[in-house]
Design a protein around this motif. Sequence first.
Motif, mmCIF file in Angstrom:
data_model
loop_
_atom_site.group_PDB
_atom_site.id
_atom_site.type_symbol
_atom_site.label_atom_id
_atom_site.label_comp_id
_atom_site.label_asym_id
_atom_site.label_seq_id
_atom_site.Cartn_x
_atom_site.Cartn_y
_atom_site.Cartn_z
ATOM 1 N N MET B 1 50.905 31.287 43.623
ATOM 2 C CA MET B 1 49.754 31.917 44.288
ATOM 3 C C MET B 1 49.664 33.393 43.867
ATOM 4 O O MET B 1 50.623 34.128 43.939
ATOM 5 C CB MET B 1 49.951 31.792 45.806
ATOM 6 C CG MET B 1 48.837 32.372 46.649
ATOM 7 S SD MET B 1 47.276 31.555 46.360
ATOM 8 C CE MET B 1 46.167 32.665 47.163
ATOM 9 N N LEU B 2 48.484 33.782 43.390
ATOM 10 C CA LEU B 2 48.329 35.154 42.925
ATOM 11 C C LEU B 2 47.922 36.070 44.075
ATOM 12 O O LEU B 2 47.002 35.759 44.812
ATOM 13 C CB LEU B 2 47.229 35.208 41.856
ATOM 14 C CG LEU B 2 47.510 34.491 40.550
ATOM 15 C CD1 LEU B 2 46.253 34.498 39.686
ATOM 16 C CD2 LEU B 2 48.655 35.143 39.829
ATOM 17 N N THR B 4 46.133 39.286 44.467
ATOM 18 C CA THR B 4 45.326 40.224 43.669
ATOM 19 C C THR B 4 45.718 41.676 43.917
ATOM 20 O O THR B 4 45.863 42.458 42.986
ATOM 21 C CB THR B 4 43.832 40.056 44.034
ATOM 22 O OG1 THR B 4 43.591 38.670 44.214
ATOM 23 C CG2 THR B 4 42.940 40.599 42.980
ATOM 24 N N ASN B 5 45.911 42.024 45.187
ATOM 25 C CA ASN B 5 46.191 43.425 45.491
ATOM 26 C C ASN B 5 47.502 43.895 44.868
ATOM 27 O O ASN B 5 47.594 44.986 44.324
ATOM 28 C CB ASN B 5 46.237 43.643 47.010
ATOM 29 C CG ASN B 5 44.844 43.566 47.600
ATOM 30 O OD1 ASN B 5 43.867 43.838 46.907
ATOM 31 N ND2 ASN B 5 44.755 43.162 48.850
ATOM 32 N N ASP B 6 48.528 43.034 44.950
ATOM 33 C CA ASP B 6 49.828 43.404 44.380
ATOM 34 C C ASP B 6 49.715 43.623 42.873
ATOM 35 O O ASP B 6 50.269 44.564 42.314
ATOM 36 C CB ASP B 6 50.860 42.294 44.645
ATOM 37 C CG ASP B 6 51.296 42.278 46.100
ATOM 38 O OD1 ASP B 6 50.928 43.228 46.828
ATOM 39 O OD2 ASP B 6 51.992 41.326 46.502
ATOM 40 N N ILE B 7 48.984 42.702 42.234
ATOM 41 C CA ILE B 7 48.873 42.788 40.775
ATOM 42 C C ILE B 7 48.085 44.029 40.362
ATOM 43 O O ILE B 7 48.519 44.797 39.498
ATOM 44 C CB ILE B 7 48.242 41.489 40.216
ATOM 45 C CG1 ILE B 7 49.239 40.339 40.414
ATOM 46 C CG2 ILE B 7 47.858 41.646 38.752
ATOM 47 C CD1 ILE B 7 48.718 38.973 40.084
ATOM 48 N N LEU B 8 46.977 44.275 41.044
ATOM 49 C CA LEU B 8 46.181 45.460 40.698
ATOM 50 C C LEU B 8 46.950 46.747 41.011
ATOM 51 O O LEU B 8 46.834 47.740 40.291
ATOM 52 C CB LEU B 8 44.836 45.432 41.440
ATOM 53 C CG LEU B 8 43.882 44.308 41.003
ATOM 54 C CD1 LEU B 8 42.618 44.318 41.844
ATOM 55 C CD2 LEU B 8 43.531 44.414 39.523
ATOM 56 N N ASP B 9 47.756 46.700 42.075
ATOM 57 C CA ASP B 9 48.585 47.845 42.452
ATOM 58 C C ASP B 9 49.528 48.201 41.297
ATOM 59 O O ASP B 9 49.644 49.362 40.893
ATOM 60 C CB ASP B 9 49.393 47.413 43.700
ATOM 61 C CG ASP B 9 50.151 48.558 44.324
ATOM 62 O OD1 ASP B 9 49.599 49.660 44.330
ATOM 63 O OD2 ASP B 9 51.281 48.328 44.798
ATOM 64 N N THR B 10 50.194 47.189 40.742
ATOM 65 C CA THR B 10 51.130 47.418 39.642
ATOM 66 C C THR B 10 50.407 47.947 38.398
ATOM 67 O O THR B 10 50.854 48.900 37.764
ATOM 68 C CB THR B 10 51.858 46.106 39.288
ATOM 69 O OG1 THR B 10 52.531 45.656 40.445
ATOM 70 C CG2 THR B 10 52.851 46.308 38.163
ATOM 71 N N ILE B 11 49.274 47.309 38.079
ATOM 72 C CA ILE B 11 48.526 47.736 36.888
ATOM 73 C C ILE B 11 48.080 49.196 37.029
ATOM 74 O O ILE B 11 48.182 49.989 36.102
ATOM 75 C CB ILE B 11 47.267 46.832 36.689
ATOM 76 C CG1 ILE B 11 47.685 45.374 36.501
ATOM 77 C CG2 ILE B 11 46.387 47.325 35.559
ATOM 78 C CD1 ILE B 11 48.237 45.022 35.153
ATOM 79 N N MET B 13 49.530 51.527 38.889
ATOM 80 C CA MET B 13 50.695 52.408 38.801
ATOM 81 C C MET B 13 51.069 52.667 37.337
ATOM 82 O O MET B 13 51.443 53.768 36.962
ATOM 83 C CB MET B 13 51.889 51.788 39.538
ATOM 84 C CG MET B 13 51.792 51.892 41.051
ATOM 85 S SD MET B 13 52.959 50.786 41.882
ATOM 86 C CE MET B 13 54.354 51.836 42.109
ATOM 87 N N ILE B 14 50.958 51.617 36.515
ATOM 88 C CA ILE B 14 51.354 51.775 35.108
ATOM 89 C C ILE B 14 50.282 52.512 34.299
ATOM 90 O O ILE B 14 50.572 53.444 33.556
ATOM 91 C CB ILE B 14 51.655 50.389 34.474
ATOM 92 C CG1 ILE B 14 52.912 49.792 35.113
ATOM 93 C CG2 ILE B 14 51.840 50.516 32.959
ATOM 94 C CD1 ILE B 14 53.193 48.354 34.725
ATOM 95 N N LYS B 250 59.495 49.720 44.938
ATOM 96 C CA LYS B 250 58.783 49.024 43.857
ATOM 97 C C LYS B 250 59.219 49.548 42.489
ATOM 98 O O LYS B 250 59.469 48.787 41.559
ATOM 99 C CB LYS B 250 57.262 49.229 43.998
ATOM 100 C CG LYS B 250 56.674 48.537 45.197
ATOM 101 C CD LYS B 250 55.180 48.820 45.257
ATOM 102 C CE LYS B 250 54.633 48.468 46.622
ATOM 103 N NZ LYS B 250 53.261 48.912 46.801
#
Lengths: 89, 453
Positions: B1-2, B4-11, B13-14, B250
């Motif tokens: 299960m994706l 979205t918020n976690d993934i966009l958060d990481t992107i 940050m990088i 994180k």
Amino acid sequence: MEAVITVIGRDAVGILAKVCTGCAQVNVNVEEVTQRILRGTFAMIMLVDLSNASVDFTTFAEKMSAIGTQLGVDIRCTRQELYDAMHKV
Amino acid sequence: MLDTNDILDTIRMISDENLDVRTVTMGISLLDCADADGRRACEKIYNKITSRAKDLVKTADRISATYGMPIVNKRVSVTPIAMLLASAPDADPVWYARALDAAAKAVGVNFIGGYSALVHKGFSAGDERLIRSIPDALAQTDFVCSSINVGSTKSGINMDAVKMMGPIIKAAAEKTKDNMCLGAAKLVVFCNAPEDNPFMAGAFHGPGEPDCVVHVGVSGPGAVRAALAKLPKDASLDKVAELIKRTAFKITRMGQLVGNLASEALGVPFGIVDLSLAPTPAVGDSVANILEEIGLESCGCCGTTATLAMLNDAVKKGGVMASNHVGGLSGAFIPVSEDDGMIKAAERGSLSIEKLEAMTAVCSVGIDMVVIPGETSDAVISALIADEAAIGMVNSKTTAVRVIPAVGKKPGDVLDFGGLLGYAPIMKVSEFAPDVFVNRGGRIPAPMQALKN
């Protein structure tokens, strides 16, 4: 091996189609797609399976990034473990 | 299960907040390279480093590409070279520096640390020769970094070594005066130096470490600042600390993941994650900016020490749960030239060397990458080292001095090192003479804090 493809940028016609075509060309299966427009920014996240891919991960990531350049959006391809590590205790 | 918020958060940050793994550092023991014939020892050193670290850069680059996160530096740390010099009384120490430099270039790392001596209680064979050779070694090599440990909580401060280091730092700057005095930027004087530090210029592979090991240093001041920017300005400090902890968690998890992957791919044990906020000269990737985001007009004003203490503690609390082995320096770094916010604070006059000294009591390391006037006397530099070492000794923490005397320049001038080392204005140092104190030599006895048994 599963990976997450993120597409972020201005919405345009055919983004999903072009990314999916790119995946299909190298035998990468799309398992899940979510898509949102956040304050005018297009954000799409795809979970893909690379276990039967005809190219290695780096080549695939470069291919996706090139499609992004063509479409004027930022496409990144990342192993899913990164997100699990950072966001799950 | 994706999610979205976690993934966009990481992107985010990088890509926007400069989150990266600052360094993957391979520690290599050179104890088995000691030889009475110095030339033979250098050959063994070159062969061991180039065989152990041959895949380091390739492996780190592959991890970086696969996981979409930048790994900025690949580095090597080695056994303090003074230990090898002990068995070769006729060898020129600079040969060893050249061998390290050649090995670093062959494996493609951008720094190699360990041109070092541990003299906190006194000099053993090889130590004094190594220290005297530092200015030449750093002038004749590109990637070699040097560190000297002059004190510890358990042993006190070796004031003979402190006295030696003032003129050595001056000479290191003098011999590289045509290259921004860069020699002095590659030389750190420590108290309580950690044996597993992955960050340069102070990295070395301590005698208690295994034969070969991989350490990871994480970074991410930009990500912490960006997270804090979203908090309302009247949010209490409890909330500020909590948010820093969450962000540090994180960041550290990312470092732990990289460490595990690198260790597995290289077939080398995983050492530690260094939980540090390591700034860069990039705009926004600054520890000073975090302090200012919390509520200071300019770093260095009253309140800076308290804010930094809280930041440093919250980073550790968040990071420690994210990693199974924490080590190295672990804390917020406050180098002046490598931190855009610190540079601006120094330029506008809100940050003084005295305030930096106070800040070192509550964060990792010490007076770091500070450019001082070229005419600063040897004794003043030695006394500055003694002050920092005393803070480290009494507080059972690591402190260090890395100052760059700007030979031929005056207060207000700038030294520009380029790249990650950044640039800095020359800061004023007290000119009153501490010569009699410094010239006494001897050893400052270990404090009561040493008697814990």
